[in-house]
Design an enzyme around this catalytic site. Structure first.
Site, mmCIF file in Angstrom:
data_model
loop_
_atom_site.group_PDB
_atom_site.id
_atom_site.type_symbol
_atom_site.label_atom_id
_atom_site.label_comp_id
_atom_site.label_asym_id
_atom_site.label_seq_id
_atom_site.Cartn_x
_atom_site.Cartn_y
_atom_site.Cartn_z
ATOM 1 C CG ASP A 28 31.995 33.945 34.195
ATOM 2 O OD1 ASP A 28 33.350 33.133 33.910
ATOM 3 O OD2 ASP A 28 32.339 34.778 32.951
ATOM 4 C CG HIS A 29 29.964 31.905 30.314
ATOM 5 N ND1 HIS A 29 29.742 32.508 30.335
ATOM 6 C CD2 HIS A 29 31.288 32.166 29.047
ATOM 7 C CE1 HIS A 29 30.010 33.668 29.935
ATOM 8 N NE2 HIS A 29 31.111 33.771 28.744
ATOM 9 C CB CYS A 45 35.225 35.385 35.209
ATOM 10 S SG CYS A 45 36.080 36.617 35.205
ATOM 11 N N GLY A 89 36.697 40.965 35.661
ATOM 12 C CA GLY A 89 35.160 41.400 36.229
ATOM 13 C C GLY A 89 34.572 41.282 37.091
ATOM 14 C CG HIS A 115 52.541 42.989 53.208
ATOM 15 N ND1 HIS A 115 53.363 44.467 51.983
ATOM 16 C CD2 HIS A 115 52.901 42.480 53.372
ATOM 17 C CE1 HIS A 115 54.840 43.716 52.788
ATOM 18 N NE2 HIS A 115 54.344 43.059 53.651
ATOM 19 N NE ARG A 154 37.373 32.675 28.104
ATOM 20 C CZ ARG A 154 36.260 33.731 28.103
ATOM 21 N NH1 ARG A 154 36.541 35.480 27.973
ATOM 22 N NH2 ARG A 154 35.346 33.085 27.550
ATOM 23 N NE ARG A 190 55.777 48.278 56.429
ATOM 24 C CZ ARG A 190 56.280 46.964 57.096
ATOM 25 N NH1 ARG A 190 56.240 46.661 58.256
ATOM 26 N NH2 ARG A 190 56.855 46.133 56.198
ATOM 27 N NE ARG A 215 51.392 51.527 54.776
ATOM 28 C CZ ARG A 215 52.707 50.881 54.448
ATOM 29 N NH1 ARG A 215 52.878 49.865 54.302
ATOM 30 N NH2 ARG A 215 53.367 51.825 54.661
HETATM 31 C C1 RB5 Z 1 33.224 36.343 28.768
HETATM 32 O O1 RB5 Z 1 33.593 36.222 27.553
HETATM 33 C C2 RB5 Z 1 34.237 36.970 29.960
HETATM 34 O O2 RB5 Z 1 33.825 38.255 29.348
HETATM 35 C C3 RB5 Z 1 34.213 37.162 31.787
HETATM 36 O O3 RB5 Z 1 34.554 35.487 31.378
HETATM 37 C C4 RB5 Z 1 35.512 37.854 32.448
HETATM 38 O O4 RB5 Z 1 36.491 37.342 30.989
HETATM 39 C C5 RB5 Z 1 34.526 39.294 32.226
HETATM 40 O O5 RB5 Z 1 35.808 39.625 32.464
#
Ligand code: RB5
Length: 230
Positions: A10-11, A67, A72, A100, A111, A135, A139
């Site tokens: 995503d962005h 992300c 997320g 595993h 980030r 094993r 699992r």
């Molecule tokens: C976007 O701002 C942010 O929430 C998304 O990239 C991610 O970090 C979600 O887990």
């Protein structure tokens, strides 16, 4: 044949995705699932679905999702049957997750980690192969059964242990034994090291005692000489 890898972001992960494509594209076949341009309002589930389906459907061998935090994307990816995704921000987890747990989607937080660390994580993940050890297969089967488990149905733990599945029980015992043996070996090693340390301490104490004795003798001799001089 080159490994096929679907990548998406995503962005929050867009810039890192572009850089990883440049870096990894020389060694693996990259399938870019977007975003194809920076859009501050895009939503990570939209690209997660594309990468997740490509992995689960066999279009590619592995997936990389980016992300902001990786969280997320990971949560969303694991909703897709056949996807085993994890955020890995250390190289041990990035390769051991494959060896595993047959991890097939790596999630990264742009980030959280910089481009160099992200590259090393992706390489560790892409170079690793599932060990196929008994094993781990066992699992993995239990994990897979969670995908099809219905509410109120016995989970994998129950089917293996409390339902009298003797083969699974024996395997679990075998596994526990292996882990116990490893712990015992570790303990023995530590005991040996402690003993070596104690021996060294005893040697030092003995040396000190000999030195003290010699000093006392010297003092007595000196005192004797002083008395003689008086
Ligand atoms: C976007 O701002 C942010 O929430 C998304 O990239 C991610 O970090 C979600 O887990």
């Amino acid at each position: 044949m080159r490994l096929r890898v679907a990548i998406g972001a995503d962005h929050g992960g867009f810039e890192l995705k572009q850089e990883l494509i440049r870096r990894l594209g020389q060694n693996v076949e990259i399938v870019d699932k977007g975003a194809y341009a920076y859009d501050a309002h895009d939503d990570y589930p939209d690209t997660v679905i594309l990468v997740g389906r490509a992995v689960a459907g066999g279009e590619v061998d592995r997936g990389v999702l980016i992300c902001g935090s990786g969280v997320g994307a990971c949560v969303a990816a694991n909703k897709i049957a056949g996807v085993r995704a994890s955020v890995c921000h250390d190289t041990y987890s990035a390769h051991q997750g494959v060896e595993h747990d047959d991890l097939n989607v790596l999630c990264l937080g742009a980030r959280v980690v910089g481009v160099e660390v992200a590259t090393e994580l992706a390489v560790a993940f892409l170079m690793a192969r599932f060990s196929g050890e008994e094993r781990h297969l066992r699992r993995l089967e239990k994990v897979k059964s969670l995908e099809t488990a219905q509410e109120g149905q016995p989970g994998p733990e129950q089917t293996a242990e409390s339902h009298g599945d003797s083969e699974a029980e024996a395997a679990l015992e075998e596994d526990d034994k292996e882990e116990e043996e490893e712990a015992e070996e570790e303990e023995e090693k530590e005991d040996e090291e402690d003993e070596e340390d104690e021996d060294e301490e005893d040697d030092v104490e003995e040396e000190d005692a000999v030195e003290d004795e010699a000093e006392e003798e010297d003092d007595e001799e000196a005192e004797g000489k002083e008395d003689d001089a008086r």
